[in-house]
Scaffold this active site. Structure first.
Site, mmCIF file in Angstrom:
data_model
loop_
_atom_site.group_PDB
_atom_site.id
_atom_site.type_symbol
_atom_site.label_atom_id
_atom_site.label_comp_id
_atom_site.label_asym_id
_atom_site.label_seq_id
_atom_site.Cartn_x
_atom_site.Cartn_y
_atom_site.Cartn_z
ATOM 1 N N ARG A 42 0.893 -1.033 -0.496
ATOM 2 C CA ARG A 42 0.478 0.278 0.019
ATOM 3 C C ARG A 42 0.917 0.937 -0.153
ATOM 4 N NH1 ARG A 42 -5.282 -2.334 3.989
ATOM 5 N NH2 ARG A 42 -6.283 -2.404 1.897
ATOM 6 N N LYS A 204 -17.689 -17.687 3.383
ATOM 7 C CA LYS A 204 -18.345 -17.234 3.613
ATOM 8 C C LYS A 204 -19.926 -16.929 2.313
ATOM 9 C CE LYS A 204 -19.352 -15.861 8.182
ATOM 10 N NZ LYS A 204 -19.033 -14.963 8.927
ATOM 11 N N GLY A 357 -7.474 -8.003 0.314
ATOM 12 C CA GLY A 357 -7.659 -8.967 1.193
ATOM 13 C C GLY A 357 -6.989 -10.419 1.140
ATOM 14 N N GLY A 380 -12.901 -4.988 1.040
ATOM 15 C CA GLY A 380 -14.354 -4.208 0.881
ATOM 16 C C GLY A 380 -14.474 -3.446 0.222
HETATM 17 P P1 AMP Z 1 -12.871 -14.548 2.831
HETATM 18 O O1 AMP Z 1 -12.023 -13.418 3.431
HETATM 19 O O2 AMP Z 1 -14.066 -14.452 2.820
HETATM 20 O O3 AMP Z 1 -11.730 -14.489 1.249
HETATM 21 O O4 AMP Z 1 -12.412 -16.234 3.704
HETATM 22 C C1 AMP Z 1 -10.902 -16.136 3.329
HETATM 23 C C2 AMP Z 1 -10.751 -17.503 4.525
HETATM 24 O O5 AMP Z 1 -11.214 -18.361 4.356
HETATM 25 C C3 AMP Z 1 -8.922 -17.847 4.955
HETATM 26 O O6 AMP Z 1 -8.013 -17.272 6.161
HETATM 27 C C4 AMP Z 1 -8.930 -19.537 4.734
HETATM 28 O O7 AMP Z 1 -8.266 -19.709 5.154
HETATM 29 C C5 AMP Z 1 -10.663 -19.871 4.578
HETATM 30 N N1 AMP Z 1 -11.051 -21.156 3.945
HETATM 31 C C6 AMP Z 1 -11.154 -21.207 2.747
HETATM 32 N N2 AMP Z 1 -11.388 -22.352 2.190
HETATM 33 C C7 AMP Z 1 -11.496 -22.854 3.899
HETATM 34 C C8 AMP Z 1 -12.650 -24.278 4.132
HETATM 35 N N3 AMP Z 1 -12.682 -25.212 3.780
HETATM 36 N N4 AMP Z 1 -12.403 -24.199 5.580
HETATM 37 C C9 AMP Z 1 -12.598 -23.475 6.308
HETATM 38 N N5 AMP Z 1 -11.747 -22.005 6.094
HETATM 39 C C10 AMP Z 1 -11.531 -22.043 4.685
#
Ligand code: AMP
Length: 403
Positions: A42, A204, A357, A380
């Site tokens: 950044r 999620k 992110g 975000g």
């Molecule tokens: P996000 O911020 O929604 O992009 O999520 C990223 C996070 O999702 C990372 O820290 C990953 O470790 C977690 N992640 C990815 N795949 C899985 C999975 N199969 N089970 C649990 N956590 C996960």
């Protein structure tokens, strides 16, 4: 739906800067460990606009937030280490000013030398910042002539140095970083090269619903990995064992699959997985033979067959938007899917844009970050922009044009 993009927004190039006091809002919110900067992307991304302003003879007042300090005494959130790095990159004296709402900046500006610039201390030390306080903003407006926002990663927040301050100033615009971010994100919304693939992963489904909704009519297909894949698989009736599933999103996931099929678009879901008994039980990690996950295991990465299929689809794409890792990439045993997808994206001929992110961190960790067309500096903010939300920090700079 077309986006307003940069219409009606001035850039730093549109102003006569010689001798003017330019307030430059940056996103210098870098990750730190024990007072050391662990990733300075950044900072380096901010340099072109700073250098341009200096070359044009502006007197510079830089500002940024860092983390989420509770009080002014949270010294771990001081911008001092950032000031030091800026000084090294720019070869000028960076004067860190603690009280942005005092008379100090004004007095300093009067005697500021050519090789000196001002950096205001973490604006979130000021209560008025997150409250979008006009009173706080007015104090800064009193000693600045031109407002430039180059803090893409903070532009989705209506905070004082992003929103209230430019609302008070006549001369305002954006820097080169935001200009590039918006231009890149707009290329994902308007006339993308086809086939256009959205590679989505992460923890999620709920975080990504709005983006998936918006992209559904624009992309040719989705490639789904990460924990969110298990919500989709379960919605289809596939046993997913102890994998992370959002129970309240199962219905949505099922409907989404149907809507994508009805549009004749593709949605690829994992066909095999790397599973383990739990996140921490790396010793129990193994690859499944097929799509089914047994009751006492959880899916933590896409399997090799899935990676091959995803890589083949990625190879054919003309445009790729990648947001979210394919598995728990922070743990080496569950990183192959994410790093493999990152490599496939890097090697494809497509326009490849990575959301900020965790996706940026994954691209970086995979070693293929420099092969991407663009990696957003705002997690975000880039998702909000793509899903069609108006970013307060951008809208306040838009000249109102009568229809
Ligand atoms: P996000 O911020 O929604 O992009 O999520 C990223 C996070 O999702 C990372 O820290 C990953 O470790 C977690 N992640 C990815 N795949 C899985 C999975 N199969 N089970 C649990 N956590 C996960």
């Amino acid at each position: 739906m077309s986006s307003a993009g940069l219409k009606g927004i001035k850039t730093v190039r549109d102003f006569e800067l010689e001798g003017k006091v330019v307030f430059l809002r940056l996103d210098l919110n870098v990750p730190m460990e024990n007072g050391k900067i662990t990733d300075e992307n950044r900072i380096t991304a901010s340099l072109p606009t700073i250098k341009y302003c200096m070359e044009k003879g502006a007197k510079l007042v830089l500002a940024s937030h860092l983390g989420r300090p509770k009080t002014k005494d949270d010294k771990e959130f001081s911008l001092e280490p950032v000031a030091k790095r800026l000084q090294e990159h720019l070869n000028v004296e960076v004067i860190l000013v603690e009280e942005p709402d005092s008379d100090a900046p004004k007095a300093l500006l009067q005697s500021l030398k050519k090789n000196e610039i001002i950096l205001l201390e973490n604006v979130r030390f000021e209560e008025g910042e997150t409250k979008d306080s006009v009173e706080f903003a007015q104090k800064i407006a009193n000693y600045t002539d031109i407002y430039i926002n180059d803090a893409f990663g903070a532009s989705h927040r209506a905070h004082a140095t992003i929103h209230a301050l430019p609302s008070l100033m006549k001369d305002k615009g954006i820097g080169f970083l935001i200009e590039k971010e918006i231009t890149m994100l707009d290329s994902l919304l308007t006339n993308p090269k086809r086939p256009y693939l959205a590679v989505m992963g992460g923890a999620k489904v709920s975080d990504k619903i709005a983006v998936i909704e918006r992209l559904m009519d624009i992309v040719d297909g989705f490639v789904i990995g990460g924990a969110m894949a298990y919500t989709f698989l379960k919605a289809q009736g596939t046993p997913v064992g102890k994998s992370l599933v959002e129970g309240d999103k199962l219905r949505y996931a099922k409907e989404m699959i149907e809507r994508i099929e009805a549009r004749n678009k593709t949605m690829l879901l994992p066909k095999d997985h790397v599973v383990a008994k739990s996140f921490n039980d790396v010793a129990s990690a193994r690859t499944t033979k097929d799509i089914v996950i047994s009751e006492d295991e959880m899916g933590l990465d896409i399997g090799p067959q899935t990676l091959r299929e995803y890589s083949a689809a990625i190879k054919e794409a003309g445009t790729i938007f990648w947001n979210g890792p394919m598995g728990v990439f922070e743990t080496p045993a569950f990183s192959k899917g994410t790093f493999g997808v990152s490599q496939a994206i890097a090697e494809s001929q497509a326009t490849k844009i990575v959301g900020g992110g965790d996706s940026a961190a994954a691209a970086e960790a995979s070693g293929f970050a420099d092969k991407m067309t663009h990696i957003s500096t705002g997690g975000g903010a880039s998702l909000e922009y793509l899903q069609g939300d108006k970013l307060p920090g951008l809208e306040i700079l838009r000249a109102r044009v009568r229809a």
